[in-house]
Design an enzyme around this catalytic site. Structure first.
Site, PDB file in Angstrom:
ATOM      1  N   ASN A 220       0.965  -1.092  -0.175  1.00 21.20           N
ATOM      2  CA  ASN A 220       0.280  -0.172   0.166  1.00 21.20           C
ATOM      3  C   ASN A 220       0.768   1.118   0.326  1.00 21.20           C
ATOM      4  O   ASN A 220       1.636   1.704   0.595  1.00 21.20           O
ATOM      5  CB  ASN A 220      -1.040  -0.025   0.936  1.00 21.20           C
ATOM      6  CG  ASN A 220      -1.789   1.510   1.574  1.00 21.20           C
ATOM      7  OD1 ASN A 220      -2.184   2.156   0.493  1.00 21.20           O
ATOM      8  ND2 ASN A 220      -2.092   2.056   2.800  1.00 21.20           N
ATOM      9  N   TRP A 221       1.304   1.708  -1.297  1.00 19.74           N
ATOM     10  CA  TRP A 221       1.952   3.047  -1.704  1.00 19.74           C
ATOM     11  C   TRP A 221       1.180   3.699  -0.452  1.00 19.74           C
ATOM     12  O   TRP A 221       2.837   5.291  -0.470  1.00 19.74           O
ATOM     13  CB  TRP A 221       2.074   3.636  -2.156  1.00 19.74           C
ATOM     14  CG  TRP A 221       2.903   2.173  -3.906  1.00 19.74           C
ATOM     15  CD1 TRP A 221       3.559   1.026  -3.387  1.00 19.74           C
ATOM     16  CD2 TRP A 221       3.489   2.091  -4.884  1.00 19.74           C
ATOM     17  NE1 TRP A 221       4.600   0.621  -3.885  1.00 19.74           N
ATOM     18  CE2 TRP A 221       4.049   1.311  -5.141  1.00 19.74           C
ATOM     19  CE3 TRP A 221       3.165   3.069  -5.843  1.00 19.74           C
ATOM     20  CZ2 TRP A 221       5.538   0.701  -6.576  1.00 19.74           C
ATOM     21  CZ3 TRP A 221       3.818   2.933  -7.423  1.00 19.74           C
ATOM     22  CH2 TRP A 221       4.275   1.626  -7.318  1.00 19.74           C
ATOM     23  N   LYS A 222       0.491   3.700  -0.406  1.00 13.02           N
ATOM     24  CA  LYS A 222      -0.126   5.504   0.715  1.00 13.02           C
ATOM     25  C   LYS A 222      -0.020   7.188  -0.523  1.00 13.02           C
ATOM     26  O   LYS A 222       0.012   6.409  -1.682  1.00 13.02           O
ATOM     27  CB  LYS A 222      -0.215   6.102   1.686  1.00 13.02           C
ATOM     28  CG  LYS A 222       0.037   4.966   2.661  1.00 13.02           C
ATOM     29  CD  LYS A 222       0.120   4.732   3.763  1.00 13.02           C
ATOM     30  CE  LYS A 222      -0.103   3.790   5.109  1.00 13.02           C
ATOM     31  NZ  LYS A 222      -0.359   3.615   5.834  1.00 13.02           N
TER      32      LYS A 222
ATOM     33  N   HIS B 111      -9.319   2.019   4.788  1.00 11.04           N
ATOM     34  CA  HIS B 111      -7.883   1.685   5.560  1.00 11.04           C
ATOM     35  C   HIS B 111      -8.238   3.565   6.502  1.00 11.04           C
ATOM     36  O   HIS B 111      -8.807   3.826   6.679  1.00 11.04           O
ATOM     37  CB  HIS B 111      -7.039   2.452   4.525  1.00 11.04           C
ATOM     38  CG  HIS B 111      -5.938   2.602   5.396  1.00 11.04           C
ATOM     39  ND1 HIS B 111      -5.609   3.054   5.845  1.00 11.04           N
ATOM     40  CD2 HIS B 111      -4.583   1.842   5.118  1.00 11.04           C
ATOM     41  CE1 HIS B 111      -3.821   3.195   6.670  1.00 11.04           C
ATOM     42  NE2 HIS B 111      -3.736   1.531   5.641  1.00 11.04           N
TER      43      HIS B 111
ATOM     44  N   GLU C 264      -6.787   5.476   7.469  1.00 13.59           N
ATOM     45  CA  GLU C 264      -6.864   6.776   7.400  1.00 13.59           C
ATOM     46  C   GLU C 264      -7.445   7.541   6.747  1.00 13.59           C
ATOM     47  O   GLU C 264      -7.655   8.645   6.485  1.00 13.59           O
ATOM     48  CB  GLU C 264      -5.058   6.308   6.208  1.00 13.59           C
ATOM     49  CG  GLU C 264      -4.064   6.365   7.007  1.00 13.59           C
ATOM     50  CD  GLU C 264      -2.777   5.812   6.342  1.00 13.59           C
ATOM     51  OE1 GLU C 264      -3.062   5.743   5.106  1.00 13.59           O
ATOM     52  OE2 GLU C 264      -1.379   5.354   6.718  1.00 13.59           O
TER      53      GLU C 264
ATOM     54  N   GLU D 219      -5.511  -4.126  10.336  1.00  5.92           N
ATOM     55  CA  GLU D 219      -4.253  -3.309  10.923  1.00  5.92           C
ATOM     56  C   GLU D 219      -4.948  -2.326  12.456  1.00  5.92           C
ATOM     57  O   GLU D 219      -5.597  -1.847  12.248  1.00  5.92           O
ATOM     58  CB  GLU D 219      -4.416  -2.565  10.011  1.00  5.92           C
ATOM     59  CG  GLU D 219      -4.424  -2.877   8.583  1.00  5.92           C
ATOM     60  CD  GLU D 219      -3.507  -1.672   7.164  1.00  5.92           C
ATOM     61  OE1 GLU D 219      -2.445  -2.074   6.707  1.00  5.92           O
ATOM     62  OE2 GLU D 219      -4.381  -0.681   6.816  1.00  5.92           O
TER      63      GLU D 219
ATOM     64  N   GLY E  99       2.724   2.573  10.883  1.00  2.35           N
ATOM     65  CA  GLY E  99       3.554   3.452  10.449  1.00  2.35           C
ATOM     66  C   GLY E  99       3.990   3.819  12.128  1.00  2.35           C
ATOM     67  O   GLY E  99       4.939   5.421  11.880  1.00  2.35           O
TER      68      GLY E  99
ATOM     69  N   SER F  50       2.971  -2.001  10.411  1.00  2.00           N
ATOM     70  CA  SER F  50       4.542  -2.070  10.145  1.00  2.00           C
ATOM     71  C   SER F  50       5.292  -3.131  10.469  1.00  2.00           C
ATOM     72  O   SER F  50       6.437  -4.131  11.187  1.00  2.00           O
ATOM     73  CB  SER F  50       4.700  -1.296  12.143  1.00  2.00           C
ATOM     74  OG  SER F  50       4.874  -0.128  12.058  1.00  2.00           O
TER      75      SER F  50
ATOM     76  N   GLY G 174       2.872  -1.371   4.286  1.00  2.00           N
ATOM     77  CA  GLY G 174       2.683   0.546   3.840  1.00  2.00           C
ATOM     78  C   GLY G 174       4.447   0.526   3.623  1.00  2.00           C
ATOM     79  O   GLY G 174       4.801   0.282   2.362  1.00  2.00           O
ATOM     80  N   GLY G 175       5.036   1.641   4.425  1.00  2.00           N
ATOM     81  CA  GLY G 175       6.115   2.145   4.524  1.00  2.00           C
ATOM     82  C   GLY G 175       6.869   1.020   3.742  1.00  2.00           C
ATOM     83  O   GLY G 175       7.469   1.718   2.666  1.00  2.00           O
TER      84      GLY G 175
HETATM   85  P1  PGA Z   1       2.891   0.449   7.384  1.00  2.00           P
HETATM   86  O1  PGA Z   1       1.194   0.386   7.208  1.00  2.00           O
HETATM   87  O2  PGA Z   1       3.037  -0.644   7.216  1.00  2.00           O
HETATM   88  O3  PGA Z   1       3.127   1.240   6.893  1.00  2.00           O
HETATM   89  O4  PGA Z   1       2.411   0.167   9.134  1.00  2.00           O
HETATM   90  C1  PGA Z   1       0.073   0.019   6.835  1.00  2.00           C
HETATM   91  C2  PGA Z   1      -0.831  -0.352   6.223  1.00  2.00           C
HETATM   92  O5  PGA Z   1      -1.191   1.170   6.207  1.00  2.00           O
HETATM   93  O6  PGA Z   1      -1.776  -0.785   5.679  1.00  2.00           O
END
Ligand code: PGA
Length: 260
Positions: free
Chosen positions: A15-17, A102, A104, A174, A180, A218, A239-240
């Site tokens: 998930n590149w965001k 998600h 966010e 999640e 993050g 994470s 994500g990251g």
């Molecule tokens: P993260 O994000 O791996 O950076 O914690 C995961 C996500 O939000 O899908």
């Protein structure tokens, strides 16, 4: 390894965001395409890119073993909804996945579970696989309401879908406090919630119990293998670490180690 776990394919989705630009994307997508070719049958991978880069993902991942998708879709099919991207538009560019719900989106765009459920339905109608995200905040975990929170979030989606449709979703657990932050849930914490979600899926129908339930928050090369070895953890939403090809591919590799 428990038999039940071995039956399910492992899935590792990036998930590149809101990250990436054309030039750096090209390098990353080419590495993902090459890395996907080295994975065995039990592991599938893909990346969910910002919508403007769908065409680029299609151009560079098309013909590879890696899939691509979007990070959100509209709850509408089409119409006067300025700025929105319909599921059918993502499908036009060969997308396989659409992340919905998600945390966010829930936190910054006030998306509630009923809206997330409609988005999941729209994705399925357009032939996309919705990755339905659920997760509790730290406050909710601390006050003991984790299962109630994730259960309510998932239930809204299950109520919207037929049993047959529900067999086609992916669920991602999640925990909001792990996204993050560098602070992953422990394997025990994650497995416990995954088992709870699996039981809830099973109550919708025997075949629904086998949909992939991914862990996100994470995930790194260092913790992926242990997480993915858990009975009810079928891979990850990353994500990251999905922005660095070496890390992302190492996480895919960890899924493979857990699947053979
Ligand atoms: P993260 O994000 O791996 O950076 O914690 C995961 C996500 O939000 O899908």
């Amino acid at each position: 390894m428990p038999k039940e776990q071995a039956k399910r394919t492992k899935l590792v989705i990036g998930n590149w965001k809101m990250h990436g630009r054309l030039v750096e994307n090209a390098v990353l997508l080419q590495a993902v395409a090459a890395g996907a070719a080295t994975l065995q049958k039990g592991v599938r991978t893909g990346v969910c890119v910002p919508a403007p880069y769908l065409a680029q993902a299609q151009a560079l991942l098309g013909g590879s073993l890696a899939a691509w998708g979007v990070q959100d879709i509209s709850a509408h099919v089409q119409g006067a909804y300025t700025g929105e991207v319909a599921a059918g538009m993502a499908a036009d560019f060969g997308a396989t996945f659409a992340v919905v719900g998600h945390s966010e989106r829930r936190a910054y765009h006030c998306e509630h579970s009923d809206l997330v459920a409609v988005k999941a339905l729209r994705a399925l109608e357009a032939g996309l696989t919705p990755i339905v995200c659920v997760g509790e905040t730290l406050e909710q975990r601390d006050n003991g309401s984790t299962e109630q929170v994730v259960g309510t979030q998932l239930e809204a989606v299950l109520l919207m879908l037929s049993e047959e449709q529900a067999t086609k979703i992916v669920v991602a657990y999640e925990p909001v406090w792990a996204i993050g932050t560098g602070k992953s849930a422990t394997t025990e914490q994650a497995q416990q919630v995954h088992a709870f979600l699996r039981a809830q899926l099973a109550s919708k129908g025997a075949a629904v119990a086998n949909v992939p339930v991914l862990y996100g928050g994470s995930v790194k090369p260092e913790n992926a293998e242990e997480l993915f070895a858990q009975q009810d953890i079928d891979g990850g939403l990353i994500g990251g670490a999905s922005l660095k090809s070496n890390d992302f591919l190492a996480i895919c590799q960890a899924a493979q180690n857990g699947s053979v």
